[in-house]
Scaffold this motif. Structure first.
Motif, PDB file in Angstrom:
ATOM      1  N   SER C  12       0.837  -1.203   0.000  1.00  0.00           N
ATOM      2  CA  SER C  12       0.000   0.000   0.000  1.00  0.00           C
ATOM      3  C   SER C  12       0.873   1.255   0.000  1.00  0.00           C
ATOM      4  CB  SER C  12      -0.903   0.005   1.230  1.00  0.00           C
ATOM      5  OG  SER C  12      -0.100   0.216   2.383  1.00  0.00           O
ATOM      6  N   LEU C  13       0.266   2.365  -0.328  1.00  0.00           N
ATOM      7  CA  LEU C  13       1.010   3.625  -0.278  1.00  0.00           C
ATOM      8  C   LEU C  13       1.473   3.920   1.142  1.00  0.00           C
ATOM      9  CD1 LEU C  13      -1.142   5.748  -2.738  1.00  0.00           C
ATOM     10  CD2 LEU C  13       1.306   5.279  -2.939  1.00  0.00           C
ATOM     11  N   GLU C  14       0.635   3.630   2.108  1.00  0.00           N
ATOM     12  CA  GLU C  14       0.997   3.910   3.500  1.00  0.00           C
ATOM     13  C   GLU C  14       2.241   3.104   3.895  1.00  0.00           C
ATOM     14  OE1 GLU C  14      -2.024   3.250   2.300  1.00  0.00           O
ATOM     15  OE2 GLU C  14      -2.536   5.385   2.361  1.00  0.00           O
ATOM     16  N   GLU C  15       2.265   1.827   3.506  1.00  0.00           N
ATOM     17  CA  GLU C  15       3.452   1.017   3.821  1.00  0.00           C
ATOM     18  C   GLU C  15       4.689   1.554   3.104  1.00  0.00           C
ATOM     19  OE1 GLU C  15       1.628  -3.449   4.571  1.00  0.00           O
ATOM     20  OE2 GLU C  15       1.608  -2.624   2.529  1.00  0.00           O
ATOM     21  N   LEU C  16       4.480   1.955   1.880  1.00  0.00           N
ATOM     22  CA  LEU C  16       5.613   2.492   1.131  1.00  0.00           C
ATOM     23  C   LEU C  16       6.188   3.723   1.839  1.00  0.00           C
ATOM     24  CD1 LEU C  16       7.303   2.344  -1.511  1.00  0.00           C
ATOM     25  CD2 LEU C  16       5.697   3.965  -2.496  1.00  0.00           C
ATOM     26  N   TYR C  17       5.323   4.587   2.340  1.00  0.00           N
ATOM     27  CA  TYR C  17       5.803   5.779   3.044  1.00  0.00           C
ATOM     28  C   TYR C  17       6.555   5.405   4.309  1.00  0.00           C
ATOM     29  CZ  TYR C  17       2.399   8.096  -0.039  1.00  0.00           C
ATOM     30  OH  TYR C  17       1.685   8.538  -1.123  1.00  0.00           O
ATOM     31  N   LYS C  18       6.096   4.373   4.980  1.00  0.00           N
ATOM     32  CA  LYS C  18       6.796   3.917   6.186  1.00  0.00           C
ATOM     33  C   LYS C  18       8.228   3.521   5.832  1.00  0.00           C
ATOM     34  CE  LYS C  18       3.255   3.913   9.085  1.00  0.00           C
ATOM     35  NZ  LYS C  18       3.180   5.002  10.077  1.00  0.00           N
ATOM     36  N   ILE C  19       8.339   2.751   4.757  1.00  0.00           N
ATOM     37  CA  ILE C  19       9.680   2.292   4.348  1.00  0.00           C
ATOM     38  C   ILE C  19      10.533   3.473   3.899  1.00  0.00           C
ATOM     39  CG2 ILE C  19      10.946   0.830   2.726  1.00  0.00           C
ATOM     40  CD1 ILE C  19       8.282  -0.828   2.450  1.00  0.00           C
ATOM     41  N   ALA C  20       9.952   4.314   3.069  1.00  0.00           N
ATOM     42  CA  ALA C  20      10.737   5.388   2.447  1.00  0.00           C
ATOM     43  C   ALA C  20      11.076   6.490   3.437  1.00  0.00           C
ATOM     44  CB  ALA C  20       9.964   5.978   1.260  1.00  0.00           C
ATOM     45  N   CYS C  21      10.103   6.910   4.215  1.00  0.00           N
ATOM     46  CA  CYS C  21      10.276   8.123   5.020  1.00  0.00           C
ATOM     47  C   CYS C  21      10.556   7.840   6.492  1.00  0.00           C
ATOM     48  CB  CYS C  21       9.024   8.991   4.923  1.00  0.00           C
ATOM     49  SG  CYS C  21       8.494   9.290   3.235  1.00  0.00           S
ATOM     50  N   ASP C  22      10.078   6.705   6.989  1.00  0.00           N
ATOM     51  CA  ASP C  22      10.211   6.449   8.424  1.00  0.00           C
ATOM     52  C   ASP C  22      11.217   5.359   8.730  1.00  0.00           C
ATOM     53  OD1 ASP C  22       8.172   8.320   8.604  1.00  0.00           O
ATOM     54  OD2 ASP C  22       6.583   6.807   8.673  1.00  0.00           O
ATOM     55  N   GLY C  23      11.913   4.890   7.688  1.00  0.00           N
ATOM     56  CA  GLY C  23      12.989   3.941   7.933  1.00  0.00           C
ATOM     57  C   GLY C  23      12.557   2.530   8.258  1.00  0.00           C
ATOM     58  N   TRP C  24      11.302   2.209   8.018  1.00  0.00           N
ATOM     59  CA  TRP C  24      10.877   0.830   8.289  1.00  0.00           C
ATOM     60  C   TRP C  24      11.688  -0.154   7.453  1.00  0.00           C
ATOM     61  CZ3 TRP C  24       5.189  -0.589   9.639  1.00  0.00           C
ATOM     62  CH2 TRP C  24       4.737   0.246  10.683  1.00  0.00           C
ATOM     63  N   ARG C  25      11.808  -1.373   7.960  1.00  0.00           N
ATOM     64  CA  ARG C  25      12.535  -2.430   7.279  1.00  0.00           C
ATOM     65  C   ARG C  25      11.596  -3.215   6.364  1.00  0.00           C
ATOM     66  NH1 ARG C  25      17.221  -4.107  10.015  1.00  0.00           N
ATOM     67  NH2 ARG C  25      16.794  -6.255   9.388  1.00  0.00           N
ATOM     68  N   VAL C  26      12.178  -4.017   5.501  1.00  0.00           N
ATOM     69  CA  VAL C  26      11.343  -4.883   4.657  1.00  0.00           C
ATOM     70  C   VAL C  26      11.755  -6.335   4.857  1.00  0.00           C
ATOM     71  CG1 VAL C  26      10.979  -3.138   2.877  1.00  0.00           C
ATOM     72  CG2 VAL C  26      12.907  -4.734   2.683  1.00  0.00           C
ATOM     73  N   ALA C  27      10.802  -7.212   4.623  1.00  0.00           N
ATOM     74  CA  ALA C  27      11.096  -8.651   4.618  1.00  0.00           C
ATOM     75  C   ALA C  27      10.445  -9.247   3.385  1.00  0.00           C
ATOM     76  CB  ALA C  27      10.546  -9.297   5.885  1.00  0.00           C
ATOM     77  N   ALA C 205       4.579   8.684  -5.880  1.00  0.00           N
ATOM     78  CA  ALA C 205       4.034   8.288  -4.572  1.00  0.00           C
ATOM     79  C   ALA C 205       4.345   9.365  -3.532  1.00  0.00           C
ATOM     80  CB  ALA C 205       4.626   6.949  -4.145  1.00  0.00           C
ATOM     81  N   LEU C 206       5.562   9.876  -3.542  1.00  0.00           N
ATOM     82  CA  LEU C 206       5.911  10.912  -2.566  1.00  0.00           C
ATOM     83  C   LEU C 206       5.196  12.222  -2.892  1.00  0.00           C
ATOM     84  CD1 LEU C 206       9.628   9.911  -2.170  1.00  0.00           C
ATOM     85  CD2 LEU C 206       7.853   9.729  -0.421  1.00  0.00           C
ATOM     86  N   LEU C 207       5.008  12.474  -4.159  1.00  0.00           N
ATOM     87  CA  LEU C 207       4.225  13.642  -4.564  1.00  0.00           C
ATOM     88  C   LEU C 207       2.809  13.557  -4.001  1.00  0.00           C
ATOM     89  CD1 LEU C 207       3.430  16.080  -6.387  1.00  0.00           C
ATOM     90  CD2 LEU C 207       3.092  14.423  -8.230  1.00  0.00           C
ATOM     91  N   VAL C 208       2.201  12.402  -4.117  1.00  0.00           N
ATOM     92  CA  VAL C 208       0.840  12.224  -3.595  1.00  0.00           C
ATOM     93  C   VAL C 208       0.814  12.560  -2.103  1.00  0.00           C
ATOM     94  CG1 VAL C 208      -0.860  10.450  -2.964  1.00  0.00           C
ATOM     95  CG2 VAL C 208       0.044  10.567  -5.301  1.00  0.00           C
ATOM     96  N   ARG C 209       1.805  12.051  -1.410  1.00  0.00           N
ATOM     97  CA  ARG C 209       1.866  12.294   0.032  1.00  0.00           C
ATOM     98  C   ARG C 209       2.000  13.784   0.322  1.00  0.00           C
ATOM     99  NH1 ARG C 209       6.422  11.607   4.191  1.00  0.00           N
ATOM    100  NH2 ARG C 209       5.376  10.682   5.991  1.00  0.00           N
ATOM    101  N   GLU C 210       2.896  14.447  -0.400  1.00  0.00           N
ATOM    102  CA  GLU C 210       3.111  15.875  -0.144  1.00  0.00           C
ATOM    103  C   GLU C 210       1.916  16.710  -0.577  1.00  0.00           C
ATOM    104  OE1 GLU C 210       6.658  17.799  -1.085  1.00  0.00           O
ATOM    105  OE2 GLU C 210       7.962  16.209  -0.329  1.00  0.00           O
ATOM    106  N   ALA C 211       1.325  16.349  -1.684  1.00  0.00           N
ATOM    107  CA  ALA C 211       0.205  17.147  -2.192  1.00  0.00           C
ATOM    108  C   ALA C 211      -1.009  16.987  -1.288  1.00  0.00           C
ATOM    109  CB  ALA C 211      -0.121  16.736  -3.628  1.00  0.00           C
TER     110      ALA C 211
END
Lengths: 511, 511, 511, 511
Positions: C12-27, C205-211
């Protein structure tokens, strides 16, 4: 009708307008005409010597061995013309096509084209007999206007439609009526017809004419509007503008001072503001920018009307023929795009002036310049109309000259889109005439509401001319029709013509 | 003629097209019609209670005390109509104006407008009698199409021109012929006529129709062209596109597979490339983007055809009347601008395909698809023509919706320019039909040169239809005329119609 | 840090933001990971069977016979990576590159890519160890972001720079610190790295978040500004907007009503105008259009985050591998261009509101909101600043997606320019934050001058937060610094955060 | 360091560059300096006579009675400066700000400004001590660069940051180090600081310098590239271009002939095409268009460097002071926009040349100019990079000069956006340097593959300089780094400098 003698060297814009718009005839200067033969000799000699000449003994699917054979030459020229006459509607006006033919003919007489005598005569005869080929307005990328102007060649061969005595008829019919035989192609005449930027140059020349007339008309209406505002004309002073030194601004300020001779604006007035909105205070600086851009274009246009775009070109004195890039007209195209931007400023300025005239904040007059008797609502919604047209103008100033594909087997990988650039600017000019017409309504109405102010010598004439056509808005009537009348008044040039008539009586006529 | 019953709630695009383009009649749903009276009651009651209602008992120069007086109401409405019917030529087509009237009428029946019964009937009667007011195409900023659609009100009052039985005549004359009396204004009907985006919505609705037809036509011609190329259609597979999941792409790929049923492209071929140029391999993805954009627009259009833009609006159930911003149509305007950009991609794609078809590099055929007999030069200069039109298209995709002035005493400081946006996109569609016509010529000629390949079930029909109108280019003839014929073939829809006829014979018709 | 499990299907976009902006890890989901092996098997089997596979046993200068040889595979992959990692500065932010890696990794797990296990692990390990390759922002045409994202492959091989623990260091150094060996290329992994639109998708995706954040911030500041104006909020009513039915407008009106809970604007006021300027009355309709455009983009983005762009793609269940056009992302690109136009409307609207707030005509307050004590001149010249930035915004809404060359030996003749489209829109968003900051200054100052009015529940918080950072302008101080502080306040999200904190205390938090 | 003496009348572009870029000092011509006093006398006398002078005894919130009071003057000036120093980051370079200060100072010395002596000295001292205020690049609408250049005034008063000896420090600190006291405002000096277009003029002057250098560099690299193609230079002949007569084309053709002196292209060659693609055959015509546009700009720039933009302006000889519009700089702004379009053509041309160099169709060399040893893949994906940058360039040529709001209480309703226009063109120039760098790589590689051809006298130097920095691509290495090196080589001017060094040895140096 009078005659312009063409010699390939000194065709002026004024002469071109006479031929294109006023129906003047053309004649071929004998010395220039003789250059055609010399030029052909050089080409044929070189071809015999084995030189490959595109469009003569080389070309698409060209049979090399038949290069000198008359029958083959006719057929190959015909194939070229028939496959290159393309483009898309609408069609150019007769004025535009007459300008194209005059330009192409003049350029041919320089002697770099290797044209046949008959081809030159056909341009002359079509012009002089009023036979005007139907040339599509769209379809050229402005790197020689190949697809569009080739229709002129189709007409010479009797294979296309022409405008003749006010009707569109088959070329063959008009030619028969004038005793002209359909052309049998020879030499590389198909290339000579096609390889010219004469469509772009003709449209640009007529654009210059229209934009100059518009600019002067706009200055006149602006001056009347300034009287409607009761503005401060200090910024128009000769010394103040000389101090700055910008040529267009100096010219337009001088013109405005002349229009306003004797106006009450030259006297002190208790209600007058110290500093008016910029579009009033500096109205002449914006037309000044248009004038500056026009000078740039005119300089290049004068060169191009009298220089060849043929490729290859013959240099008769050297007995040589050279590949070149002399069909490049990008400087002119970007100059036209600059002019369009300058006209975009004029569009904004006229509209901002009308918005100011719509409210009492700056005028001290009624809202929307409604009559004080309450019988009409004034010019409220006119604002939506000019706002919508200005949006279109904003679009039209976006450049197009760099938008092209690489075509013809990747060989033609540059273009100028001059015809499109000029067509857009012509559209802009027409839209601006609509706005100038609206400003004339605002201006005259404000003067009426101001009651009894003394107008300038020429603005008075303008006011009288407007009011002769459109009465003061002091009753409940359809304003839409007033708008159309005002447009006609400026678009036709009548408003300025009235001033010129007065001016001619003077010794130092400047208008 | 059949009849569409309007009720304010469920007018579909298909019904609108029947009314606008096929001359269907309209009827007013009785329940909906009754809402008009309820809505007026609420307004009059509120006005009596002292509420200020713009356009009814308040307005520019409005005499508050006379708000309820019939004579005053007539005069004030008349003044509004006469001063707001502005705009600039050219005029809308009859189809466009019929769509406007149907939309405005349907929106009125929601019951938020306070329209008089007579006003609703006039819309109905004009539609049903084929009286179509002359509405200028330019002059609205799309924040209610005030200046332009007010001409409809002028016509109702017998004060403007209309199109009637194929001629432009004074409204009064057409109305007399149909036994309709000129309208005497009452209530706030002038505002009801003006305060709608029905021009922008009508143009957009017709744009959707044209763009959908164009897209399908383009897919058909693309498929024939792909057969001319002998390309690899693996990328059209259903499973491959389902994996991706983009709706427009899925739809267009399905359509292309259908057009190509039975084609030799479904079989292996030794000369076929692994990967074709993107505009072939992914031709359906580009029309897919157009289809995606169209879905966006259609969603908002369906809402707007059935929701009111009146300000103020009456909420009859609450007995209330509210100021609002329901005339805002910016989402639709920017949606149309997105569609224009998508069409700009289609323009580029069609042209790049034609450039590929022009040379042996990808086709293995002749240069410019010239006949092998050497009797004609092929489609060389067509490239200049489509390059020039694409430059125009590049201009037309530049957005205009944000270009406006703040007008009406600084109150109207936002606009959508929806009518301009839609008009630009309609121009784009027409230009694209020209290109699709050219691609049809390339495609059919390539198929001819390829000799004997088996075409798809529908591409064969397309080929036959093209060749019935335009013979193979294997002789020396004027190609410009072929271009015009090809444009007519696609613009008129005939090419696709031929396929549809075949398709209807099937049980699962999809075209 | 928490972990997002990637499976190729439901990122989801929300998960993507977590990974990209909040440093979440992936598995890596084990089942998804297993698909990689199956996919490779299919490819190798097909290749053994003689199928030509671009990037594996076929390619530029590829030696067919060595296709299966490990040493040759490494060399060929290396040559591809080294010659395709191009582009131009500036470089993407770490957030942007993290989003790219997460997207590419998730798309790989669908099983259509034939990636090696090690390659998938490298994406995971780089994300989890905070090693972020330096990726140029410019240089991709958005038809797979080949030139730019290939730098990620360079980093995997230890041949490029990365951002690591706040510094730019050679990839090899960071990898050594984290115990990761430089990658030895195999299979067609170079293609797998390159053939994705993950740069464009990440920026979008980041544009969507910022906009989205900007739009909400703008609504908040607009509400405070509306209190500064003492405006009429009738048009925000739930029923009035429901009647219209446009989704974005409904959402934004609801949000504004919430921000204004309890405000004096909900009460009657003698000085209030019946109809405010459109940018106030319909402020929420303009953010509504932005919201509508965002929904369109989000729909396509969700599909693309979870679908493959690989060409060819493996269909493991069918044991097949197909050429396709699934890397086409034009719908998303034109959607982003529509969003930009919508943001252009917001730019105009904010500025027109500030112009209104600058004069007493609508506010009844002081000129330029200057303090009544005469100690400062107010916000006069701020208008030049936002006018200049709006001119830049007008430029940024001009579409670029159709501007490309046909490249790669004429094969790549379509492009989307998605990365450029997204970068332009991100620039727009930043410019808009500057304007929202300015509007916050105007709004708070107007509220101060209005003295003692009761603000809404959330606008009060906004006011307090502004005034905590920037005191009332009632003294002679440098206003330029206030502008910078206001920009920081909104750009950082702090102003809205303060409201959210309050909102979370509620049961029905909506902000 | 040498010194330029400023007198308000004959500052040349070359002198301005010395001051701005090479750190030259300035001195005030005594006669010019004396004009300041005379100018002030006139103003004070007029003010005593009761004349209202904006910014001196009139203005926003100005207390009329205190107009002559020193304390009041200081306070009012301070309030103006503090409220007008606005704008938005990023900041101008030191060169740009030095150019601004030199221009403003020179214009002041004309004597139309009423500046205090101290103010003139501060400009001089800041320039001579290397104290350079931080001026935001964005925020002026180019109708006097009020918001941005006012930061220079803030610095004079010790209230802003400056660049000093390589660091950004508070102005007060730098001034103290140099023994300069913070300025105490008097007269109407705040207006004198603000009312100038010196930011736009400075950026334009530096743009001219950069664009001229770029154009020459592009011609040099084009010539080397033409050698890589083995092209036909007949179209460069002096006589052929004289026949056409376009000035820019003549200049650039001459330059190219010089660069190619002695090249093998001057000799016959069996493999050479008769007609090369237009971007090669007419490469010099496209730089010729850039040269034509530059001449237009330079003409107006020379006028503006030496004419006043002050409003009102003093005419000391008449003892008068006049309202004017001499701050209008729209001609220059639209000239810069024309230059941008011309640069857009150059962008297209360079890229089309590189596309041609990428394939064997025109070169007869390898695909993507890959080495024949197969060790590297050549310059394939470079095409995506320049295509993406060209899309950005296509955006940057869209005009902005007509995009502005009407501000300052509706008084400022026109703008030129000159600073934005110039900033966009500077960005274009930088992007073009990137492309010229890429073309240098293609050119040198093609020459290598062609083996042993004799280069021109200057193209040989260019080739050697390129190869000294970047070896032939004949191995598997990261091409991205070569791109960066090539960019540096051209952007720094080094490539051309090497040729100039050679040229200076000659008697008739022309480069």
């Amino acid at each position: 009708m009078e005659t312009v003698i063409l010699n390939g060297h000194d065709l002026s814009l004024e002469e071109l307008y006479k031929i294109a718009c006023d129906g003047w005839r053309v004649a071929l200067d004998p010395e220039a005409f003789a250059r055609l033969a010399r030029s052909r000799e050089v080409m044929v000699e070189l071809a015999h010597g084995g030189k490959a000449i595109y469009g003569f003994n080389r070309g698409v699917g060209w049979n090399k061995d038949r290069g000198m054979d008359e029958a083959a030459l006719e057929l190959e020229n015909q194939k070229i013309i028939r496959s290159h006459a393309l483009g898309a509607p609408p069609y150019c006006s007769d004025k535009e096509v007459r300008a194209m033919m005059a330009i192409r003919l003049n350029q041919m007489l320089i002697g770099a084209s290797c044209a046949s005598d008959r081809l030159a005569e056909l341009y002359r005869d079509f012009l002089n007999c009023g036979i005007t080929p139907q040339v599509p307005r769209r379809g050229s990328v402005g790197e020689a206007d190949i697809t569009t102007i080739t229709h002129i060649g189709m007409a010479f061969a009797g294979e296309a439609d022409v405008s003749y005595r006010g009707q569109v008829v088959p070329a063959a019919q008009a030619m028969e009526a004038e005793g002209i035989s359909p052309y049998c192609w020879t030499l590389k005449d198909a290339h000579t017809v096609m390889l010219s930027n004469c469509q772009g140059e003709a449209l640009t020349a007529l654009l210059v004419r229209e934009a100059e007339a518009l600019t002067e008309m706009s200055d006149l209406v602006f001056c009347l509007d300034y009287e409607g505002l009761n503005g401060n004309i200090e910024a128009m002073r000769e010394d103040v503008n000389a101090l700055r030194g910008l040529p267009g601004q100096i010219t337009c300020a001088a013109r405005c001072r002349k229009f306003l001779e004797g106006s009450y604006l030259y006297e002190e007035h208790p209600d007058r503001a110290l500093q008016d909105p910029l579009t009033f205070r500096g109205g002449f600086t914006i037309t000044g920018t248009v004038a500056d851009a026009l000078e740039y274009i005119k300089g290049f246009l004068r060169i191009q009307l009298n220089s060849p775009s043929d490729n290859p070109c013959v240099m008769p004195d050297q007995g040589a023929l050279y590949v070149n890039s002399n069909f490049e007209t990008t400087t002119l195209a970007v100059g036209v795009e600059m002019l369009a931007i300058a006209l975009g400023h004029l569009s904004r300025a006229i509209n901002y002036r009308m918005i100011k005239m719509s409210g009492p904040q700056f005028t001290g007059l009624t809202r929307f310049l409604a009559p004080r008797n309450g019988k009409a609502l004034g010019y409220a919604q006119v604002q939506d109309t000019f706002s919508a047209i200005d949006a279109e103008n904003r679009l039209l100033i976006t450049p197009s000259s760099t938008d092209f594909f690489t075509v013809e087997g990747d060989i033609e990988d540059h273009a100028s889109n001059l015809p499109l650039a000029a067509a857009k600017a012509l559209h802009l000019v027409d839209n601006l005439y609509r706005m100038v017409g609206m400003e004339a309504l605002y201006a005259a109405q404000a003067v009426d509401l101001r009651e009894g102010v003394r107008l300038g010598r020429y603005t008075q004439i303008a006011y009288d001319t407007i009011r002769a056509a459109i009465p003061t808005m002091d009753e409940n009537r359809a304003i839409g029709r007033d708008l159309e009348k005002a447009y006609e008044l400026v678009r036709s040039g009548r408003l300025l013509e009235a001033c010129r008539t007065e001016d001619k009586a003077e010794q130092n006529a400047v208008l």
